[in-house]
Design a protein around this motif. Structure first.
Motif, PDB file in Angstrom:
ATOM      1  N   ILE A  63       0.908  -1.235  -0.070  1.00 17.58           N
ATOM      2  CA  ILE A  63      -0.196  -0.032  -0.049  1.00 17.58           C
ATOM      3  C   ILE A  63       0.885   1.267  -0.053  1.00 17.58           C
ATOM      4  N   PHE A  64       0.814   2.200  -0.934  1.00 22.10           N
ATOM      5  CA  PHE A  64       1.491   3.341  -1.073  1.00 22.10           C
ATOM      6  C   PHE A  64       0.464   4.473  -0.645  1.00 22.10           C
ATOM      7  N   LEU A  65       0.915   5.242   0.300  1.00 24.80           N
ATOM      8  CA  LEU A  65       0.191   6.575   0.555  1.00 24.80           C
ATOM      9  C   LEU A  65       1.301   7.704   0.257  1.00 24.80           C
ATOM     10  N   ILE A  66       0.820   8.588  -0.704  1.00 20.70           N
ATOM     11  CA  ILE A  66       1.309   9.692  -1.217  1.00 20.70           C
ATOM     12  C   ILE A  66       0.833  11.294  -0.638  1.00 20.70           C
ATOM     13  N   GLY A  67       1.722  11.765  -0.078  1.00 21.13           N
ATOM     14  CA  GLY A  67       1.252  13.211   0.151  1.00 21.13           C
ATOM     15  C   GLY A  67       0.686  13.326   1.850  1.00 21.13           C
ATOM     16  N   GLY A  68       0.737  14.437   2.201  1.00 24.39           N
ATOM     17  CA  GLY A  68       0.141  14.747   3.647  1.00 24.39           C
ATOM     18  C   GLY A  68       1.635  14.575   4.547  1.00 24.39           C
ATOM     19  N   LEU A  69       2.615  14.968   4.041  1.00 28.90           N
ATOM     20  CA  LEU A  69       3.786  14.688   5.250  1.00 28.90           C
ATOM     21  C   LEU A  69       4.461  15.959   5.589  1.00 28.90           C
ATOM     22  N   GLY A  70       3.864  17.086   5.147  1.00 29.18           N
ATOM     23  CA  GLY A  70       4.253  18.386   5.667  1.00 29.18           C
ATOM     24  C   GLY A  70       3.940  18.894   7.193  1.00 29.18           C
ATOM     25  N   PRO A  71       4.417  20.032   7.365  1.00 28.37           N
ATOM     26  CA  PRO A  71       4.136  20.374   9.059  1.00 28.37           C
ATOM     27  C   PRO A  71       2.768  21.200   9.097  1.00 28.37           C
ATOM     28  N   THR A  72       1.799  21.219   8.417  1.00 26.54           N
ATOM     29  CA  THR A  72       0.562  21.878   8.602  1.00 26.54           C
ATOM     30  C   THR A  72      -0.366  21.160   9.057  1.00 26.54           C
ATOM     31  N   PRO A  73      -1.436  21.676   9.699  1.00 23.12           N
ATOM     32  CA  PRO A  73      -2.402  20.666  10.481  1.00 23.12           C
ATOM     33  C   PRO A  73      -3.234  19.568   9.592  1.00 23.12           C
ATOM     34  N   ASP A  74      -3.063  20.113   8.264  1.00 24.86           N
ATOM     35  CA  ASP A  74      -4.037  18.986   7.448  1.00 24.86           C
ATOM     36  C   ASP A  74      -3.107  18.054   6.796  1.00 24.86           C
ATOM     37  N   ASP A  75      -1.614  17.894   7.148  1.00 24.67           N
ATOM     38  CA  ASP A  75      -0.747  16.999   6.912  1.00 24.67           C
ATOM     39  C   ASP A  75      -0.800  15.963   7.879  1.00 24.67           C
ATOM     40  N   LEU A  76      -1.699  14.832   7.636  1.00 22.86           N
ATOM     41  CA  LEU A  76      -2.005  14.105   8.756  1.00 22.86           C
ATOM     42  C   LEU A  76      -1.642  12.315   8.313  1.00 22.86           C
ATOM     43  N   THR A  77      -1.095  12.022   7.100  1.00 26.79           N
ATOM     44  CA  THR A  77      -0.875  10.865   6.773  1.00 26.79           C
ATOM     45  C   THR A  77      -0.326   9.913   7.449  1.00 26.79           C
ATOM     46  N   LYS A  78       0.803  10.335   8.077  1.00 26.62           N
ATOM     47  CA  LYS A  78       1.659   9.439   8.999  1.00 26.62           C
ATOM     48  C   LYS A  78       0.760   9.072  10.470  1.00 26.62           C
ATOM     49  N   GLN A  79       0.323  10.126  10.553  1.00 25.09           N
ATOM     50  CA  GLN A  79      -0.343  10.266  11.949  1.00 25.09           C
ATOM     51  C   GLN A  79      -1.664   9.324  11.683  1.00 25.09           C
ATOM     52  N   THR A  80      -2.175   9.247  10.755  1.00 24.86           N
ATOM     53  CA  THR A  80      -3.601   8.516  10.691  1.00 24.86           C
ATOM     54  C   THR A  80      -3.248   7.145  10.478  1.00 24.86           C
ATOM     55  N   LEU A  81      -2.118   6.852   9.740  1.00 23.99           N
ATOM     56  CA  LEU A  81      -1.717   5.545   9.468  1.00 23.99           C
ATOM     57  C   LEU A  81      -1.073   4.865  10.825  1.00 23.99           C
ATOM     58  N   ALA A  82      -0.514   5.531  11.617  1.00 22.38           N
ATOM     59  CA  ALA A  82       0.164   4.999  12.722  1.00 22.38           C
ATOM     60  C   ALA A  82      -1.004   4.488  13.703  1.00 22.38           C
ATOM     61  N   THR A  83      -2.193   5.778  13.842  1.00 15.58           N
ATOM     62  CA  THR A  83      -3.169   5.488  14.841  1.00 15.58           C
ATOM     63  C   THR A  83      -3.966   4.068  14.033  1.00 15.58           C
ATOM     64  N   HIS A  84      -4.343   4.041  12.982  1.00 11.81           N
ATOM     65  CA  HIS A  84      -4.926   2.773  12.412  1.00 11.81           C
ATOM     66  C   HIS A  84      -4.070   1.718  12.822  1.00 11.81           C
ATOM     67  N   LEU A  85      -2.824   1.515  12.367  1.00 10.41           N
ATOM     68  CA  LEU A  85      -2.143   0.187  12.940  1.00 10.41           C
ATOM     69  C   LEU A  85      -1.606   0.190  14.495  1.00 10.41           C
ATOM     70  N   GLN A  86      -1.947   1.363  15.062  1.00  9.25           N
ATOM     71  CA  GLN A  86      -1.717   1.280  17.117  1.00  9.25           C
ATOM     72  C   GLN A  86      -0.438   1.354  17.069  1.00  9.25           C
ATOM     73  N   VAL A  87       0.473   2.163  16.471  1.00  7.47           N
ATOM     74  CA  VAL A  87       1.728   2.464  16.759  1.00  7.47           C
ATOM     75  C   VAL A  87       2.110   3.820  16.776  1.00  7.47           C
ATOM     76  N   THR A  88       3.278   4.138  17.502  1.00  9.87           N
ATOM     77  CA  THR A  88       3.502   5.188  17.741  1.00  9.87           C
ATOM     78  C   THR A  88       4.443   5.799  16.471  1.00  9.87           C
ATOM     79  N   LEU A  89       4.631   7.084  16.631  1.00  2.77           N
ATOM     80  CA  LEU A  89       5.624   7.957  15.592  1.00  2.77           C
ATOM     81  C   LEU A  89       7.244   7.997  16.365  1.00  2.77           C
ATOM     82  N   ALA A  90       8.079   7.812  15.601  1.00 10.92           N
ATOM     83  CA  ALA A  90       9.453   8.151  16.228  1.00 10.92           C
ATOM     84  C   ALA A  90      10.065   9.383  15.180  1.00 10.92           C
TER      85      ALA A  90
END
Length: 414
Positions: A63-90
């Motif tokens: 699965i490729f997820l492209i975009g949404g990696l910037g610093p603004t509030p609407d850039d939530l791709t990594k955060q959303t996938l981490a929540t979905h997979l129940q893992v944290t961000l490093a």
């Protein structure tokens, strides 16, 4: 093994940008023999993105997820996938250091939210961004493999080729690398090119050959699969030589991310030569394309946009009788524009552009009729007549690039 491509960004849904990244991923997947049956575009909304990820997981393993990696509030791709997979961000230390250094160079304080660009999924791998600041992320579970990549194409493409392609090759069991070379051509249509290369296209196995149309140039990408990069390059070389030989009059260089103006600028710099231009129908397009490039000041002292006949006479010293007798859209006027421009600024080369961009005829000349003069120190001036198709701005762009091609060919003679 199946793959799925998810592009994240409300701006894509609104039609503000084109989803070109998905095409690049699809081409890579095809070369690796990975089936891709679905592509999805979703806006910057965590709930809808989660739904799309869940649907992709039911259908695909990669699965490729492209975009949404910037610093603004609407850039939530990594955060959303981490929540979905129940893992944290490093945080990737190298990415943090790069962010700090970038802000120090600009002498600006770094907002705290910028550090989000250094985040990746804990337990996975950070994917280095060689161009920008936001790292990508690779994360694997027992059933799925996730690649999170930045949206800007200039950052996305290098990460895809440098970071993702080797990992994909290992996933599908390829003990080989893929090497590509793009040869670029100008002044030939894609259909005529395909006709000239028909037998090569029909007989292709490894390496493979494909044609592409981009920004008035036509490209031929040759790709080889081999155990090593050097072996792949060796496979490509004979086919590349054949393609260049068959299309020699139209050849303008190698490299997917290069352009004809860049090729000309580099040749001028290498030869220590200078150029100027006097433009009528192109309205300064030639000079803009050149000065858009870093280093143009080394070869371009300045130039003219002489739209009106009286300005041609006043600034370039072109005799009004010449314009009256030959017509402003004529070979003699294009020649005079090029020669006077070169003489006034004492450059090595100069181009003169005159023609009919439309929408109406001029002096009985059809729309698209163009004369380009190329003057060179101690050499006779060359004037070429063109007949371009398209709307007004297309004609202007084609004319300016045709001037670059004339200069490119002349510089290749040195």
């Amino acid at each position: 093994m199946k793959a799925e491509i998810i592009a994240v960004g409300t701006e894509i849904l609104l039609g503000e940008i084109v989803n070109s990244n998905a095409q690049v991923v699809a081409q890579l997947l095809a070369r690796l023999g990975i089936t891709a049956q679905y592509q999805t575009v979703v806006g910057d909304n965590p709930q809808r993105l989660t739904q799309v990820i869940s649907a992709a997981e039911r259908r695909s393993q990669i699965i490729f997820l492209i975009g949404g990696l910037g610093p603004t509030p609407d850039d939530l791709t990594k955060q959303t996938l981490a929540t979905h997979l129940q893992v944290t961000l490093a945080q990737d230390p190298a990415a943090v250091a790069k962010l700090v250094a970038w802000h120090q160079q600009k002498q600006q304080p770094m907002p705290a939210n910028n550090l989000a660009q250094a985040d990746y999924l804990a337990g996975g791998e950070a994917l280095t961004n060689s161009i920008g600041l936001a790292v990508g992320s690779y994360y694997a579970t027992d059933e799925h493999f996730y690649f999170i990549l930045p949206g800007p194409p200039r950052e996305f493409k290098p990460m895809l080729m440098e970071q993702v392609q080797p990992r994909l090759s290992r996933l599908v069991g390829h003990q080989q690398v893929f090497v590509s070379e793009m040869a670029r051509f100008f002044g030939i249509g894609e259909s005529l090119m395909a006709e000239k290369l028909q037998d090569l296209i029909a007989d292709q196995t490894n390496p493979t050959l494909a044609t592409y149309l981009k920004h008035y140039e036509v490209g031929v990408r040759i790709t080889a699969a081999a155990p090593t990069a050097s072996a792949g390059t060796a496979l490509i070389a004979p086919l590349l030589a054949t393609v260049r030989q068959r299309l020699a009059p139209y050849y303008v260089g190698l490299g997917e991310d290069r352009t004809l103006p860049q090729e000309v600028l580099d040749l001028l710099r290498q030869q220590g030569a200078t150029v100027t231009a006097a433009e009528s129908l192109t309205g300064g397009a030639f000079q803009k394309m050149l000065t858009d490039l870093a280093g143009a000041s080394e070869v371009f002292p300045g130039g003219w946009v002489t739209y009106a006949n009286q300005v041609k006479a006043h600034l370039l010293g072109i005799a009004p009788t010449l314009i009256a007798e030959a017509g402003v859209v004529s070979a003699p006027v294009a020649q005079a524009m090029a020669e006077r421009a070169r003489q006034i600024l004492d450059t090595d080369f100069a181009l003169g552009f005159t023609g009919v961009a439309g929408p109406d005829e001029l002096e009985g000349q059809a729309v698209g009729t163009t004369f380009i003069g190329l003057a060179q120190r101690h050499q006779p001036t060359q004037v070429v007549e063109f007949h371009f198709a398209g709307v007004r701005n297309e004609i202007r762009q084609r004319a300016a690039l045709s001037g670059f091609k004339l200069l490119y060919d002349r510089l290749q003679e040195h």
